[in-house]
Every structure is written in C-alpha cells, then in structure tokens.
Design an enzyme around this catalytic site. Structure first.
Site, mmCIF file in Angstrom:
data_model
loop_
_atom_site.group_PDB
_atom_site.id
_atom_site.type_symbol
_atom_site.label_atom_id
_atom_site.label_comp_id
_atom_site.label_asym_id
_atom_site.label_seq_id
_atom_site.Cartn_x
_atom_site.Cartn_y
_atom_site.Cartn_z
ATOM 1 N N HIS A 101 12.425 -4.668 7.244
ATOM 2 C CA HIS A 101 13.454 -3.854 7.889
ATOM 3 C C HIS A 101 13.434 -4.099 9.399
ATOM 4 O O HIS A 101 12.411 -4.546 9.943
ATOM 5 C CB HIS A 101 13.202 -2.362 7.656
ATOM 6 N N CYS A 152 8.839 5.098 8.720
ATOM 7 C CA CYS A 152 9.510 5.232 7.422
ATOM 8 C C CYS A 152 8.957 6.368 6.576
ATOM 9 O O CYS A 152 9.507 6.677 5.519
ATOM 10 C CB CYS A 152 9.481 3.917 6.650
#
Length: 253
Positions: free
Chosen positions: A161, A246
């Site tokens: 990501h 996250c």
C-alpha cells in the site's frame, strides 16, 4: 476527544495475505498482546476507541484502516483490491455510520484499500497500481472534491500500500524509506528515513508520533526534530505487511 476505530485480530491471523515479503510464522497469542498494547497506547495519549465487530473468517480484518477513507463528515467505504477482504467492510461501515458520518461507497469496477490513501492537510495522495485502481481513485476524487480535497494519484509498485512506503509528519513533510518509494518527487515535501518501519507514523496530537519499535534510528531522528515518539512493538503484524497506520481508522481529532 479524538476517536479511532479498531478491530481485534482473529484466530486465522496467520493466514493473512502476503504479497511483497516472504511468509513467516505468526504468534497469535503475541499478536493479541501487541494489539492490546497498541490500543493502550492510544488510550494513554488521550484517544478513545470504538471497536468494529470481529469477522473471524477474514484473516486480515485487524487491518481495519483498509475498509474506509474518512475526510470531513464523509466516510467512503472501500472496495478491497483483494476479493478475500471485501466482507470486512460491512461491519466497519455500520460502526462508522453510528459515529455520525455520511457514507459513500467505492463501486465496481473501482477497487481501493484505505491503506493506499495518505491525507496531508487537504491533499489526498492515493497509491495506484496495487490494490487500488484508476476507477477507485476517480471515485474517491468525485466523493471528496466537494469537501475541498485535492486527490492525487501516485504510483505504488514496490510495496503493498502507499502507506507501506510513506506517511507524513505533523508539518506536512512526507516521510519514507527511499528504496521502497516509487517516486519521491510526487510529494510536495519529502524526507528520507533510515528504516523501512520508520516510514510509518500515526499522528496522535501534541507532536506525538505512534510508531513501531523496529525503527529505533527513525525514532531518534524524529526526536531530534522535536517530536515525541510513542513506540509500540507490532512485530507479528509486520510479518503480514502491517504497520501502525493500518491497525486503526483515525476519526475526528
């Protein structure tokens, strides 16, 4: 009081997806302990937390940030780039709606993971090329442009990501471990850090930075810059390409 959404790890955590690193054994009991220490660190620094109901059949569900992007009073519910992760979104949507957010959705053919979105003031950098596609970026731009957000696509190929590669300091400087950043020039201001995990910080307010214990040299760098590192050990989540960002969704601050 600032609030974060969290979701506890499930019994299948060790089966989580791994894309850019070699799979290593995950200690489920240690992961549960580390998750609690992460939550405790939020509480110690003045944050409240709201727990999203667990979804045990989804090993990656602890990485709750990927389920949405919040800006202003709007939560855009993600459509995960990995099919296996799409069931994670429903309970997260219900939870954030109860916090008073308006809801929008990324829809087919768009894909987007929340971990691909880095907000720096009104600028929203969106990593494109892995879990997030062009249609996902365009839909996010359409959702947030009326709120004044400047949504900019940036390339992501070297890591899972965008926020596996970069996050940002309170002054807006984007930080990253340069060998894993596809294009440092894509950001208005960029500073290199000496460790991969040093690229990952969560802004806790009052110049405090939540960060991983695996980046001691970066912690020293941030301290020299006048910030206060709040260090947590998340080794078991790092084995699954996870980082401090996250494990929560930061809501209004």
């Amino acid at each position: 009081m600032p609030t974060a959404l969290i979701r506890r790890p499930g019994p299948r955590l060790a089966e989580g997806l791994v894309t850019h690193i070699e799979r290593r054994p995950v200690d489920i009991a240690l992961a549960a302990s580390q998750w609690q220490q992460y939550v405790d660190a939020l509480h110690r620094t003045g944050w409240s937390t709201v727990e999203v109901p667990p979804i045990e059949e989804c090993p990656d569900s602890v990485f709750v940030e990927d389920t949405m992007v919040v800006y202003g009073d709007l939560a855009v519910i993600a459509r995960a780039g990995a099919n296996e992760r799409r069931p994670e979104a429903a309970a997260a949507e219900e939870t954030v709606a109860k916090q008073g957010y308006r809801i929008a959705h990324i829809t087919d053919p768009g894909t987007l993971d929340g971990g691909d979105v880095l907000k720096v003031g009104s600028t929203m950098y969106v990593g494109q090329g892995g879990r997030t596609n062009t249609a996902g970026v365009e839909q996010l731009r359409a959702a947030f442009a009326p709120l004044g957000a400047d949504v900019r696509a940036v390339p992501v190929r070297k890591v899972l990501h965008l926020k596996s590669a970069v996050t940002a300091l309170p002054d807006g400087t984007v930080i990253g471990y340069e060998p894993l950043v596809d294009d440092p020039s894509a950001f208005d201001s960029f500073r290199s850090v000496p460790e991969e995990a040093g690229a990952h910080v969560v802004l806790l307010g009052e110049d405090r930075l939540l960060m991983a214990a695996s980046a001691p040299r970066s912690a020293e760098l941030f301290a020299d810059l006048g910030y206060t590192p709040v260090v947590v050990d998340i080794s078991e989540f790092e084995k699954l390409e996870g980082c401090v960002t996250c494990l929560s969704v930061r809501l209004r601050q």
